[in-house]
Write an enzyme that holds these catalytic residues in place. Structure first.
Site, short mmCIF file in Angstrom:
data_model
loop_
_atom_site.label_atom_id
_atom_site.label_comp_id
_atom_site.label_asym_id
_atom_site.label_seq_id
_atom_site.Cartn_x
_atom_site.Cartn_y
_atom_site.Cartn_z
CB SER A 123 -3.92 1.82 6.85
OG SER A 123 -4.52 1.37 8.04
CE LYS B 253 -1.53 2.07 10.65
NZ LYS B 253 -2.92 1.96 10.17
CB SER C 179 -1.29 -1.70 8.10
OG SER C 179 -2.03 -0.51 8.01
#
Length: 444
Positions: free
Chosen positions: A65, A68, A129
């Protein structure tokens, strides 16, 4: 026997001194062997881009993640360009809804046939997230996640990231995307970045869009009445199990975990006027990614400091006076236009020196400056030179060679035509005189 006792006493004394000096300053004693328990890691001084520590920092690895951060960048860029606003609304597609309902991927759970604002989606992405809100933002900006991935890789190239491969907007393995992985990417592909590229991405995000830190430092938020928490345990939590992981100054940035990537974390902290960026990849546990980040940050703040090594107006001994041709003065002094400041490791201050580089285009054949000369005129540069044992690199477009302008301390007027003519006549007859003397001397 007496000789042996004397030798034994000397050995005991040497061991005692070594052990006690290490106890007095254990960090300094182990500075040359500093390491972290992660497959890859990096520590960067944000102000200069100087890499203070690197471990396996150039290898492409899954980043989960932490991906992101690029999605955040492109959303903030779209807002900055006026393409969308924080109040722009969008519905949740079937694809995003399927991901939201998938228990195996982190998510808050979204409602279809409902309008969500960009701010709501961005908060859920940056703080919790959330994967479905990330996909929804990608689709809003580009129409499809496939097109958004193209933008991600294009932006990575613009940023100059040295090693990257974006395959989706979330950092999930493509196999987790319920058969909807972006066109042109493999069904089981992972987004891959090096630790250095990840640090550069973070650097660009917080420098170009510092408001990103307002979200990454937020402890909690809510969506559809569901409260959610930030996965960053290093923030200043109170009265919960995360308090033990708090480190002074931490205000971001992005956690990550998949079975392929392991536990990852891009952290950043600011103390006084210094900010550091850290990346750890594939640590053994959630706790470990924060413990190793703390180790990196304390090393960076404890072993390095920003120092003014050479002040403005510095003059290098025996090299700060230049000869001047055709001027009312024969010489002019030069000095540095501004101070040179560098992030320096403790005990390494004496390893830095400076050298002058005069612009040869301003000099005549005899190496003289030619009048007229203005006060404060730039005539070259003063460059910082590191002569120590360490090897330092810099991320991005930060200059690895630090230099400031060299300027004149006073003006020198040009001689008028009459004095120049007299000088030329003198040079002419002086040349004839020297020739005659040399010829006559040769006769004898």
């Amino acid at each position: 026997m007496r000789h042996k006792l004397k030798v034994l006493l000397l050995i005991i004394t040497a061991v005692f001194i070594t052990v006690t000096s290490s106890l007095v300053n254990p960090i300094k004693a182990s500075a040359n062997t500093f390491d972290v328990d992660a497959e890859a890691a990096i520590l960067v001084d944000e102000g200069t881009g100087k890499i203070l520590f690197a471990k396996n920092a150039d290898e492409l690895l899954p980043i989960a993640s932490m991906t992101k951060m690029m999605t955040e960048y492109l959303v903030l860029e779209a807002i900055d360009n006026g393409e969308i606003s924080w109040d722009t609304t969008t519905e949740i597609s079937d694809y995003a809804y399927q991901v939201s309902a998938n228990i195996s991927s982190s998510g808050i759970g979204l409602i279809q046939d409902k309008q969500y604002t960009v701010r709501q989606l961005y908060e859920a992405m940056a703080i919790n997230s959330d994967n479905a809100t990330t996909i929804s933002l990608a689709e809003l900006i580009s129409g499809s996640e496939s097109e958004f991935v193209r933008l991600m890789n294009q932006k990575a190239e613009e940023m100059g990231l040295p090693a990257y491969e974006f395959v989706n907007s979330t950092g999930l393995n493509n196999a987790d995307l319920v058969g909807n992985h972006p066109d042109g990417t493999a069904a089981d592909a992972d987004t891959l970045l090096s630790a250095k590229s990840t640090a550069m991405l973070a650097y660009n995000l917080i420098n170009d869009y510092p408001e990103s830190l307002e979200f990454s430092s937020q402890l909690t938020s809510e969506l559809d009445g569901v409260a959610y928490e930030n996965w960053n345990w290093m923030l200043p939590w109170e009265d919960n199990n995360y308090t033990q992981f708090h480190v002074e100054g931490v205000d971001g940035l992005k956690t990550g975990y998949t079975s392929n990537a392991g536990n990852c974390f891009t952290g950043t902290a600011k103390r006084d006027e210094r900010r550091l960026i850290s990346v750890v990849m594939n640590t053994e546990s959630r706790q470990e990614r924060f413990q190793q980040t703390e180790k990196l940050l304390e090393y960076g703040f404890g072993q390095f400091e920003s120092k003014e090594l050479y002040p403005a107006g510095y003059q290098l001994e025996d090299k700060s006076i230049l000869n001047v041709a055709k001027g009312k003065e024969d010489t002019v002094e030069i000095e540095s236009s501004e101070a040179i400041t560098e992030v320096v490791k403790s005990g390494d201050e004496e390893a830095y020196t400076v050298q002058y580089h005069i612009d040869e285009n301003l000099l005549n054949d005899e190496g003289e400056l030619i009048a007229p000369i203005e006060k404060g005129q730039t005539i070259g540069t003063m460059e910082l030179v590191y002569n120590g044992d360490n090897t330092y690199e810099y991320i991005g477009e930060n200059e690895q060679i630090k230099s400031v302008d060299l300027i004149t301390t006073s003006a020198v007027e040009k001689l008028n035509w009459f004095m120049l003519t007299l000088g030329a006549i003198g040079d002419f007859f002086g040349g004839i005189y020297n020739t005659v003397v040399d010829t006559v001397t040769g006769w004898f």
